[in-house]
Design an enzyme around this catalytic site. Sequence first.
Site, PDB file in Angstrom:
ATOM      1  N   HIS A  33       0.808  -1.221   0.000  1.00 52.15           N
ATOM      2  CA  HIS A  33       0.000   0.000   0.000  1.00 52.15           C
ATOM      3  C   HIS A  33       0.847   1.280   0.000  1.00 52.15           C
ATOM      4  O   HIS A  33       0.719   2.102  -0.910  1.00 52.15           O
ATOM      5  CB  HIS A  33      -1.001  -0.042   1.159  1.00 52.15           C
ATOM      6  CG  HIS A  33      -1.661   1.259   1.441  1.00 52.15           C
ATOM      7  ND1 HIS A  33      -2.500   1.868   0.528  1.00 52.15           N
ATOM      8  CD2 HIS A  33      -1.599   2.096   2.510  1.00 52.15           C
ATOM      9  CE1 HIS A  33      -2.922   3.017   1.039  1.00 52.15           C
ATOM     10  NE2 HIS A  33      -2.391   3.180   2.242  1.00 52.15           N
ATOM     11  N   HIS A  57       3.638   7.075   5.338  1.00 50.60           N
ATOM     12  CA  HIS A  57       2.447   7.745   5.863  1.00 50.60           C
ATOM     13  C   HIS A  57       1.664   6.935   6.906  1.00 50.60           C
ATOM     14  O   HIS A  57       0.965   7.501   7.729  1.00 50.60           O
ATOM     15  CB  HIS A  57       1.529   8.206   4.731  1.00 50.60           C
ATOM     16  CG  HIS A  57       0.650   7.127   4.163  1.00 50.60           C
ATOM     17  ND1 HIS A  57       1.046   6.306   3.142  1.00 50.60           N
ATOM     18  CD2 HIS A  57      -0.607   6.742   4.475  1.00 50.60           C
ATOM     19  CE1 HIS A  57       0.073   5.457   2.845  1.00 50.60           C
ATOM     20  NE2 HIS A  57      -0.936   5.693   3.640  1.00 50.60           N
ATOM     21  N   GLU A  61       1.130   5.754  12.779  1.00 48.36           N
ATOM     22  CA  GLU A  61      -0.158   5.292  13.282  1.00 48.36           C
ATOM     23  C   GLU A  61      -0.160   3.780  13.551  1.00 48.36           C
ATOM     24  O   GLU A  61      -0.660   3.323  14.561  1.00 48.36           O
ATOM     25  CB  GLU A  61      -1.248   5.634  12.258  1.00 48.36           C
ATOM     26  CG  GLU A  61      -2.624   5.136  12.627  1.00 48.36           C
ATOM     27  CD  GLU A  61      -3.571   6.293  12.908  1.00 48.36           C
ATOM     28  OE1 GLU A  61      -3.712   7.119  11.997  1.00 48.36           O
ATOM     29  OE2 GLU A  61      -4.119   6.361  14.010  1.00 48.36           O
ATOM     30  N   ASP A  62       0.420   3.022  12.659  1.00 50.66           N
ATOM     31  CA  ASP A  62       0.239   1.559  12.704  1.00 50.66           C
ATOM     32  C   ASP A  62       1.460   0.741  13.093  1.00 50.66           C
ATOM     33  O   ASP A  62       1.387  -0.477  13.153  1.00 50.66           O
ATOM     34  CB  ASP A  62      -0.222   1.047  11.328  1.00 50.66           C
ATOM     35  CG  ASP A  62      -1.537   1.663  10.905  1.00 50.66           C
ATOM     36  OD1 ASP A  62      -2.283   2.100  11.801  1.00 50.66           O
ATOM     37  OD2 ASP A  62      -1.808   1.713   9.697  1.00 50.66           O
ATOM     38  N   ASP A 129      -3.361   8.348  -1.005  1.00 52.05           N
ATOM     39  CA  ASP A 129      -3.720   7.268  -0.093  1.00 52.05           C
ATOM     40  C   ASP A 129      -5.151   6.793  -0.394  1.00 52.05           C
ATOM     41  O   ASP A 129      -5.415   5.601  -0.585  1.00 52.05           O
ATOM     42  CB  ASP A 129      -3.602   7.808   1.341  1.00 52.05           C
ATOM     43  CG  ASP A 129      -4.027   6.806   2.397  1.00 52.05           C
ATOM     44  OD1 ASP A 129      -3.672   5.621   2.257  1.00 52.05           O
ATOM     45  OD2 ASP A 129      -4.683   7.214   3.373  1.00 52.05           O
ATOM     46  N   ASP A 249     -22.804  17.079 -24.428  1.00 49.58           N
ATOM     47  CA  ASP A 249     -21.357  16.869 -24.322  1.00 49.58           C
ATOM     48  C   ASP A 249     -20.999  15.471 -23.839  1.00 49.58           C
ATOM     49  O   ASP A 249     -19.991  15.281 -23.190  1.00 49.58           O
ATOM     50  CB  ASP A 249     -20.714  17.935 -23.434  1.00 49.58           C
ATOM     51  CG  ASP A 249     -21.214  17.848 -21.997  1.00 49.58           C
ATOM     52  OD1 ASP A 249     -22.252  17.208 -21.769  1.00 49.58           O
ATOM     53  OD2 ASP A 249     -20.546  18.409 -21.118  1.00 49.58           O
TER      54      ASP A 249
END
Length: 505
Positions: A33, A57, A61-62, A129, A249
Amino acid sequence: MTKASPRVKQAIDLATQAHDGQLRKTGEPYITHPLAVMKILQEWNMDEDTVIAGILHDTVEDTALTLKDIEAQFGKDVAFLVNGVTKLGKARKGMKDLDEYLPQTGDNLLKLLIATGQDIRVLIIKLADRLHNLRTLGALPPDKQKKIARESLEVFAPLADRLQMGRVRVEIEETSFKYVDPRRYEELEKLTAERLKKANKKLQAAQNAVEQALKHEHIKYKCDGRVKSIYSLHKKLAKYDQNIDRIYDIIALRFIVEDTTTCYLVLGIIHSLFHPMDGRVKDYIAMPKQNGYQSLHTTVITNDKQIVEFQIRTREMHDYAERGLAATFFYNEQKLTSAYTEGRVSKLPANLLWIKELQESAAKLTAGEKIDQKKLKLNLFADKIFVYTPKGDIIDLPKGSMPLDFAYRLHSEIGAQCTGAIVNGKMVDLKTKLQQGDVVEILTTKNSKPNPGWLDKISSRHARHKLLSQLHAILPDFKITTSSANANKSPDKTKTSTKRRKRKK
Ligand code: MN
């Protein structure tokens, strides 16, 4: 470019270690990921710090990794960005610390932006993300799929739009809509394909004619066809009573040329070949759309009686339309926002000035300064105003809305039974234009009925639509001269029996 740099490699190693043993819902190792996010950011030509922050990123947190570790290895900027993305994740869960400052705000996008407005790159990482999470949404249970898809339509697609990232917006919309309403998606997909098949020959003929003329004039160009995305077709159909024949369109021919002057030249050539439709020539070069989109549009009737939309723009305009802020980074080849904050860049493109305002608000927030809600002038929503119910719920309305627009927005019954409005504690005339930040209370009486005079006191399409159907129901001989599709253009004169007309003050 950035791909092979030692810092990027180091970040990949660190993230791989940190996420070791973790799996995604797809069953793949978790590291796939962040690496996918990295790739997306590289495709968007983001600077190296952003790419590295993208790789890292999810670590704070993890995993056991801390911001301190990241700062030690990659410097303050990367740590700042990772922290921003992490905080954003938290903010989106509880939005607690923001609630302290913005107790009345219920709007997610607003909070999202303020939470991260310190550096626009945080938002861009978050978009990357989300994009990857959408691409792999199939692995989640259906209820989660729908929830994430809906949120993406409501928050992330508009965000991409405001960042002028047209291509990303379309991908978010198309992917999400497929999960939100798979049947409708399929239905419209078929419809589009049928249209395309039917019109193909005539389109080709029109394209050939234009290309020949351009060659004759020695104009360099690139031409491609663009098919309207399913989600925007869905939205447009809702506006046009589901009548697909009124949408011109669905298929457009796009000409990309070298400079602005040539754009107008090509427009002239097209108009000399085919008859332009009245009111369908749009000069978004002289008057860009709110998100900065630039192009010339014209809809013509070809010799085969085929209606075709042409879009003409320069390469640079095309890049902005497709890649938006990412293109800005690319063209400027510098960290636009932090450079801006530090005063190294004196000029942001005018259409991105809202970023500056956002950053200023965010800076105040982080400094612990309370911000007056009304001072949060977010040009980001220049076409919208946000007003409040007495309970503090936030309602967004088109600019120019009046109390009845608000009432109908709350509920059609509240609209129908409206007898007056109180704005910021004062009784006001129903013709009062609402302002950003107003607190609006609608007075109602059970047996009160709507009346045709209200048509002048309404400006939103939504309210007008509701009111018209109510009027039709209670006044059998009620007739209206102009079609409701023109709602925003002209406040109609109503030709109707006025036996039930009541003056509302
Ligand atoms: Mn993630």
